[in-house]
Design a protein around this motif. Structure first.
Motif, mmCIF file in Angstrom:
data_model
loop_
_atom_site.group_PDB
_atom_site.id
_atom_site.type_symbol
_atom_site.label_atom_id
_atom_site.label_comp_id
_atom_site.label_asym_id
_atom_site.label_seq_id
_atom_site.Cartn_x
_atom_site.Cartn_y
_atom_site.Cartn_z
ATOM 1 N N TYR A 30 45.474 52.092 45.447
ATOM 2 C CA TYR A 30 45.012 52.664 44.192
ATOM 3 C C TYR A 30 44.314 51.602 43.354
ATOM 4 N N ASN A 31 43.333 52.039 42.576
ATOM 5 C CA ASN A 31 42.655 51.215 41.567
ATOM 6 C C ASN A 31 41.780 50.104 42.123
ATOM 7 N N PHE A 32 41.478 50.134 43.417
ATOM 8 C CA PHE A 32 40.557 49.137 43.967
ATOM 9 C C PHE A 32 39.175 49.288 43.336
ATOM 10 N N ASP A 33 38.787 50.514 43.028
ATOM 11 C CA ASP A 33 37.470 50.768 42.437
ATOM 12 C C ASP A 33 37.389 50.272 40.991
ATOM 13 N N LYS A 34 38.537 50.045 40.357
ATOM 14 C CA LYS A 34 38.562 49.600 38.969
ATOM 15 C C LYS A 34 38.923 48.120 38.837
ATOM 16 N N TYR A 35 39.415 47.534 39.920
ATOM 17 C CA TYR A 35 39.871 46.148 39.833
ATOM 18 C C TYR A 35 38.674 45.226 39.609
ATOM 19 N N PRO A 36 38.701 44.394 38.565
ATOM 20 C CA PRO A 36 37.511 43.636 38.161
ATOM 21 C C PRO A 36 37.169 42.409 39.005
ATOM 22 N N LEU A 37 38.110 41.901 39.792
ATOM 23 C CA LEU A 37 37.830 40.704 40.583
ATOM 24 C C LEU A 37 37.234 41.054 41.941
ATOM 25 N N ARG A 38 36.260 40.279 42.382
ATOM 26 C CA ARG A 38 35.782 40.398 43.747
ATOM 27 C C ARG A 38 36.861 39.833 44.671
ATOM 28 N N LEU A 39 37.028 40.434 45.853
ATOM 29 C CA LEU A 39 38.166 40.101 46.697
ATOM 30 C C LEU A 39 37.779 39.606 48.085
ATOM 31 N N LYS A 40 38.525 38.615 48.547
ATOM 32 C CA LYS A 40 38.548 38.258 49.960
ATOM 33 C C LYS A 40 39.846 38.825 50.530
ATOM 34 N N VAL B 222 40.216 34.003 36.996
ATOM 35 C CA VAL B 222 39.642 33.187 38.065
ATOM 36 C C VAL B 222 38.309 33.798 38.504
ATOM 37 N N ASP B 223 37.622 33.112 39.408
ATOM 38 C CA ASP B 223 36.310 33.577 39.862
ATOM 39 C C ASP B 223 36.405 34.690 40.894
ATOM 40 N N TYR B 224 37.446 34.658 41.715
ATOM 41 C CA TYR B 224 37.675 35.749 42.668
ATOM 42 C C TYR B 224 39.136 35.738 43.114
ATOM 43 N N GLY B 225 39.551 36.834 43.746
ATOM 44 C CA GLY B 225 40.922 36.941 44.228
ATOM 45 C C GLY B 225 40.973 37.000 45.743
ATOM 46 N N VAL B 226 42.122 36.640 46.291
ATOM 47 C CA VAL B 226 42.373 36.760 47.734
ATOM 48 C C VAL B 226 43.556 37.699 47.912
ATOM 49 N N LEU B 227 43.295 38.878 48.476
ATOM 50 C CA LEU B 227 44.350 39.870 48.658
ATOM 51 C C LEU B 227 45.186 39.533 49.882
ATOM 52 N N MET B 228 46.448 39.193 49.652
ATOM 53 C CA MET B 228 47.369 38.864 50.730
ATOM 54 C C MET B 228 47.903 40.178 51.309
ATOM 55 N N TYR B 229 47.264 40.642 52.370
ATOM 56 C CA TYR B 229 47.593 41.950 52.939
ATOM 57 C C TYR B 229 48.738 41.810 53.938
ATOM 58 N N TYR B 230 49.840 41.289 53.468
ATOM 59 C CA TYR B 230 51.041 41.134 54.286
ATOM 60 C C TYR B 230 52.221 40.836 53.369
ATOM 61 N N SER C 183 40.113 30.409 42.637
ATOM 62 C CA SER C 183 40.578 31.702 43.146
ATOM 63 C C SER C 183 42.091 31.752 43.037
ATOM 64 N N SER C 184 42.612 32.961 43.040
ATOM 65 C CA SER C 184 44.057 33.180 42.965
ATOM 66 C C SER C 184 44.444 34.235 43.985
ATOM 67 N N THR C 185 45.583 34.052 44.621
ATOM 68 C CA THR C 185 46.067 35.072 45.545
ATOM 69 C C THR C 185 46.532 36.296 44.757
ATOM 70 N N ILE C 186 46.331 37.469 45.363
ATOM 71 C CA ILE C 186 46.669 38.744 44.734
ATOM 72 C C ILE C 186 47.520 39.547 45.708
#
Length: 314
Positions: free
Chosen positions: A196-206, A163-171, A144-147
């Protein structure tokens, strides 16, 4: 007959998908935590942990700081490697990968997943993505990679890490040193500029949310110091006066948390509140249709300062 069978099968698939998505959306959220100290001393049980194991910097040469494990980590923990953007701008991906593989082998634990934390830029993107592929192919585990928020809004420009999934750093979503910044750690109104573009972003997110606080010290509107783990209680004495929301003015020169501060210095307190964290979570759930039911809090060090059930609850 065949036509009706195909139609019935199509309807079944659609209904099953809708039911699955509804079921997935209603799953109970659970909390996990980052551990970000340079020494792991106290055994932490019954929590899912993401433990920083390597700090990687570049000044005039590559610098790698290993976390000291005085106590064995939990069996199911996920190692995290922090890499500065400057490192990715200066060190070839193969060299960096070889150094990391060497240091990972020196640890006395096994793992089947790895997370990389790097705020890459346009100038480092290609090297960073090649590095991720190189390391992933060498280890053959989940990656995984931070986003960051801007990397979703402008993902066609910034790219999507392999990567297999992303982790959205909401800070940390604005400019720390800007005197006019409202709250660098968490500002939901600022975050909305990137919805914006969450509906198009290809990685699943934590989702990753902050549990820490800090105060930025300004002198003549220039940021000169950062104080960690600060609360409003630290400013409720005769040495300070509150001048506006989250802003305090120093009334007399004195020592504050071991540092000498001067009269008229301004402090911007950044202390995310539970309702702000709950709003951030709500916004993320509405935005991301391809997310996990896991929220990673940064960090476990401040877990007891917050009512996490209230934040995660409906």
């Amino acid at each position: 007959m065949k036509k009706y069978f195909i139609l019935a099968l199509f309807i079944f698939i659609v209904i099953s998908y809708i039911f699955y998505k509804k079921e997935d959306k209603n799953k109970e959220l659970f909390a996990s935590y980052y551990f970000w100290e340079n020494s792991y001393k106290t055994e932490i049980k019954n929590e899912k942990l993401y433990i920083k194991v390597l700090d990687i910097y570049y000044s005039n040469q590559l610098e790698i700081i290993k976390t000291n494990f005085a106590t064995k980590p939990p069996k199911e923990f996920i190692p995290v490697i922090y890499i500065t953007n400057k490192t990715m701008q200066n060190i070839n991906y193969k060299t960096l990968s070889q150094n990391i593989l060497r240091d990972l082998k020196s640890f006395d634990f096994n793992f089947n997943e790895l997370q990389i934390d790097c705020d890459w830029s346009d100038s480092s993107r290609d090297n960073y993505f090649l590095f991720l592929n190189e390391l992933k192919n060498s280890l053959n585990i989940t990656f995984s990679s931070t986003i960051r928020l801007h990397q979703i809004k402008y993902f066609k420009k910034t790219g999507v890490p392999p990567v297999d999934y992303g982790v959205l750093m909401y800070y940390n979503m604005s400019n720390l040193g800007d005197f006019d910044t409202k709250n660098y750690i968490l500002d939901n109104s600022e975050a909305k500029k990137y919805h914006y573009n969450f509906d198009k972003y290809p990685l699943r997110l934590k989702l990753a949310l902050p549990l820490y606080s800090q105060a930025v010290q300004f002198r003549d509107k220039k940021a000169i110091n950062l104080f960690e783990n600060i609360s409003s209680k630290d400013f409720k004495n005769e040495n300070f006066i509150k001048i506006e929301e989250n802003r305090y003015k120093t009334l007399s020169s004195h020592y504050f948390k071991g540092k000498y501060i001067y009269k008229d210095d301004i402090f911007r307190l950044e202390e995310p509140k539970e309702d702000e964290l709950k709003t951030a979570l709500k916004d993320f759930k509405e935005l991301s249709k391809n997310s996990f039911n896991e929220v990673i809090f940064y960090t476990i060090k401040y877990k007891l300062k917050y009512n996490l059930e209230k934040i995660l609850g409906e």
